[in-house]
Scaffold this motif. Sequence first.
Motif, PDB file in Angstrom:
ATOM      1  N   UNK A  61      12.937  -1.308   4.474  1.00  0.00           N
ATOM      2  CA  UNK A  61      13.974  -1.479   3.445  1.00  0.00           C
ATOM      3  C   UNK A  61      14.252  -0.148   2.744  1.00  0.00           C
ATOM      4  N   UNK A  62      13.194   0.575   2.390  1.00  0.00           N
ATOM      5  CA  UNK A  62      13.364   1.877   1.737  1.00  0.00           C
ATOM      6  C   UNK A  62      14.073   2.844   2.685  1.00  0.00           C
ATOM      7  N   UNK A  82       5.682   4.643   1.159  1.00  0.00           N
ATOM      8  CA  UNK A  82       5.219   3.283   1.448  1.00  0.00           C
ATOM      9  C   UNK A  82       4.493   3.274   2.791  1.00  0.00           C
ATOM     10  N   UNK A  83       3.286   2.726   2.811  1.00  0.00           N
ATOM     11  CA  UNK A  83       2.526   2.579   4.044  1.00  0.00           C
ATOM     12  C   UNK A  83       2.585   1.137   4.570  1.00  0.00           C
ATOM     13  N   UNK A  84       2.502   0.178   3.671  1.00  0.00           N
ATOM     14  CA  UNK A  84       2.562  -1.249   4.031  1.00  0.00           C
ATOM     15  C   UNK A  84       3.228  -2.000   2.876  1.00  0.00           C
ATOM     16  N   UNK A  85       3.900  -3.103   3.182  1.00  0.00           N
ATOM     17  CA  UNK A  85       4.150  -3.737   4.486  1.00  0.00           C
ATOM     18  C   UNK A  85       5.310  -3.065   5.223  1.00  0.00           C
ATOM     19  N   UNK A  98      -2.917  10.222  -3.419  1.00  0.00           N
ATOM     20  CA  UNK A  98      -3.719   9.077  -3.858  1.00  0.00           C
ATOM     21  C   UNK A  98      -3.153   7.820  -3.202  1.00  0.00           C
ATOM     22  N   UNK A  99      -4.030   7.103  -2.510  1.00  0.00           N
ATOM     23  CA  UNK A  99      -3.609   5.846  -1.867  1.00  0.00           C
ATOM     24  C   UNK A  99      -4.002   4.680  -2.770  1.00  0.00           C
ATOM     25  N   UNK A 159       0.866  -1.176   0.000  1.00  0.00           N
ATOM     26  CA  UNK A 159       0.000   0.000   0.000  1.00  0.00           C
ATOM     27  C   UNK A 159       0.904   1.227   0.000  1.00  0.00           C
ATOM     28  N   UNK A 160       0.715   2.093  -0.986  1.00  0.00           N
ATOM     29  CA  UNK A 160       1.537   3.304  -1.077  1.00  0.00           C
ATOM     30  C   UNK A 160       0.631   4.498  -1.319  1.00  0.00           C
TER      31      UNK A 160
END
Length: 339
Positions: free
Chosen positions: A325-326, A316-319, A291-292, A257-258
Amino acid sequence: MLRASAAPLTSLCQCVPVRASRLVSLLLLLQTKGRMTAQALASELEVSVRTIYRDVESLHAAGVPLYGDAGPAGGYQLLDGYRTRLTGLTEQEAESLFLAGLPGPAAELGLGDAVSAAQLKLMAALPSSMRVRASRTVERFHLDAPSWYSDPERSPFLGPVADAVWRERLLEVTYRRWQAPEEVTRVLKPLGLVLKAGRWYLVALGSSRISTYRVAQMQAVSVLDESFARPEGFDLAAHWAASLEDFQSRQFTGEAVVRLSARGWESFASNVLPAVARAAERSAVDDGGWVRVTIPIESVGHAAGMVLRMGGEVEVLEPDELRAHVASVVRQLASIYLT
């Protein structure tokens, strides 16, 4: 032995144009495929069996030597030796023939001169009005197979591979792959070649299953004297389409989810695979001016690369693993550039 004349087909052209086209198609099907049942002809031409019966009667009336046999092994067939010379190409059909072949790939297969000669003969046979339109097609449309930002792959063994495909000869191939052992030698039954985005792929039957091999990864090739029988009913185009669908279904192993800025959302589709772009379009919701979206990902590492390419236009929201990592990569970059 019968020789076709143009006379029998002249009366066909007096039919309604759509029906005349169908009669010619029926005749060509029988000429190229041999005996066919009424049901098979109806399926090919997308008409009823009753229509096929009427069309056969019309061909008989036009003098075409066509006969039929009843029974399970029966069907319609042209008298042996009958060949027709059809000059009924439409303008659009004549134009399309000059877009049907790609000169670059044809040359790679050793058919460049043959394609040029065939086009020259076709051009000479066309009426002057069609010749002008066909010439215009060549002048104004060019097909370039390789994708952007990449050159066509060098495939030094394409010639012998194509030869084995043509002659149905077994092929001994030493192949470099991505998993261990990296180099393997296999004896293959070559079924067909596919050009995809400037890269040649061999579809071949190995010891137990049909697989795909990138020709540029072949390190050595030998065409063997032994021939083989192709699998009955094998359809190269259908197999390739099914292989692509299977590959895409196995390509993604998770979801992320971004959220994207307006600018990031605008450019998102051009930075990701079509399947990812479609998933984003379906799941997009407003998130305070951003925008999600929920998108499929191949792996954490691969997804991180995609996110980092877009810089501050995406979060990045999930995971949590992908977000961490980012963040780790960003810290490494900061240690390099902010010291």
